[in-house]
Write an enzyme that holds these catalytic residues in place. Structure first.
Site, PDB file in Angstrom:
ATOM      1  N   SER A 281      86.974-101.992 -48.543  1.00  0.00           N
ATOM      2  CA  SER A 281      85.657-101.231 -47.595  1.00  0.00           C
ATOM      3  C   SER A 281      86.490-100.592 -46.314  1.00  0.00           C
ATOM      4  O   SER A 281      87.682 -99.582 -46.172  1.00  0.00           O
ATOM      5  CB  SER A 281      84.452-102.437 -47.447  1.00  0.00           C
ATOM      6  OG  SER A 281      83.966-102.190 -46.872  1.00  0.00           O
TER       7      SER A 281
ATOM      8  N   ASP B 283      75.942-100.695 -55.281  1.00  0.00           N
ATOM      9  CA  ASP B 283      76.377-100.335 -53.429  1.00  0.00           C
ATOM     10  C   ASP B 283      76.684 -98.524 -53.911  1.00  0.00           C
ATOM     11  O   ASP B 283      77.636 -97.821 -54.187  1.00  0.00           O
ATOM     12  CB  ASP B 283      77.732-100.960 -53.949  1.00  0.00           C
ATOM     13  CG  ASP B 283      78.502 -99.998 -52.749  1.00  0.00           C
ATOM     14  OD1 ASP B 283      77.901-100.186 -51.334  1.00  0.00           O
ATOM     15  OD2 ASP B 283      80.027-100.576 -52.272  1.00  0.00           O
TER      16      ASP B 283
ATOM     17  N   HIS C  74      78.081-104.013 -52.152  1.00  0.00           N
ATOM     18  CA  HIS C  74      78.983-104.202 -51.945  1.00  0.00           C
ATOM     19  C   HIS C  74      80.690-104.773 -51.887  1.00  0.00           C
ATOM     20  O   HIS C  74      81.454-104.336 -52.789  1.00  0.00           O
ATOM     21  CB  HIS C  74      79.513-103.972 -50.439  1.00  0.00           C
ATOM     22  CG  HIS C  74      79.991-102.415 -49.607  1.00  0.00           C
ATOM     23  ND1 HIS C  74      80.466-101.626 -50.152  1.00  0.00           N
ATOM     24  CD2 HIS C  74      80.702-103.125 -48.945  1.00  0.00           C
ATOM     25  CE1 HIS C  74      81.749-101.403 -48.738  1.00  0.00           C
ATOM     26  NE2 HIS C  74      81.800-102.131 -48.070  1.00  0.00           N
TER      27      HIS C  74
END
Length: 210
Positions: free
Chosen positions: A111, A162, A188
């Protein structure tokens, strides 16, 4: 922790204090190589400790170091080298690797941490043994020529629930030497949703690296 040594501390990188946790094989056992674990905006190095990733890596013979990124976790007072969502200079992560004497490491990058890992990955002469992007941001900020120039083996990981994972993969698949791990039913932070699958996929990938 049986068979594993762990400690935590602070390093200074480009004038900023960064917190880290380190786990390695115990009793003077040999280390295969180092793994640097980054994290997303809602997480920290503690995530990898609580999930058991640091211990699993050390038990498998790796030196595992997880840092708290600038402005987050226990590095909250550290100033980030770039605004969130913008690529940071590759020199920042290079300095982390040098200071911790990790090189060349495998970098695990979920991320938010893509803003640090991707510029480091594509920097000329970058020393990386492997790259494990987990739905990172900033994949659209790297051009096709730079992706094509990367020789580092990569394991691209994301959850099939995701959207960010799917969109980041459209860019990351330009890496010439990659394999893909898609976790069914995972979101995610797919490593939290499917920790057993995450650890197996990661350790299999690391085992194949020289």
């Amino acid at each position: 922790m049986a068979g594993v040594d762990q400690h935590e501390g602070t390093i200074q990188v480009q004038g900023q204090n960064l917190f880290f946790r380190e786990t390695r094989p115990g009793s003077g056992q040999p280390v295969r190589f180092s793994v640097l674990l980054l994290h997303g905006i809602r997480f920290s190095s503690e995530t990898w400790q609580n999930l058991g990733t640091l211990q699993r890596l050390a038990e498998a013979g790796y030196r595992a170091v997880a840092i708290d990124l600038p402005g987050l976790g226990r590095s909250k007072e550290a100033a980030a080298p770039a605004p969130i969502g913008e690529p940071a200079p590759g020199s920042f992560l290079a300095a982390v690797v040098d200071t911790l004497e990790l090189g060349p490491p495998v970098v695990i990058s979920p991320s938010l941490s893509g803003m640090y890992s991707l510029p480091f990955l594509v920097a000329p002469g970058s020393q990386l043994r492997g790259f494990v992007p987990v739905a990172p941001i900033c994949t659209d900020k790297i051009n096709a020529v730079d992706y094509a120039s990367v020789k580092t083996p990569a394991l691209i990981v994301y959850g099939d629930q995701d959207p960010m994972g799917s969109s980041s993969f459209q860019h990351l698949k330009q890496l010439p030497n990659h394999r893909v791990l898609v976790m069914e039913g995972a979101g995610h932070p797919c490593y939290l949703d499917k920790p057993d699958e995450w650890h197996k996929g990661l350790l299999d990938f690391l085992q194949g690296l020289a």
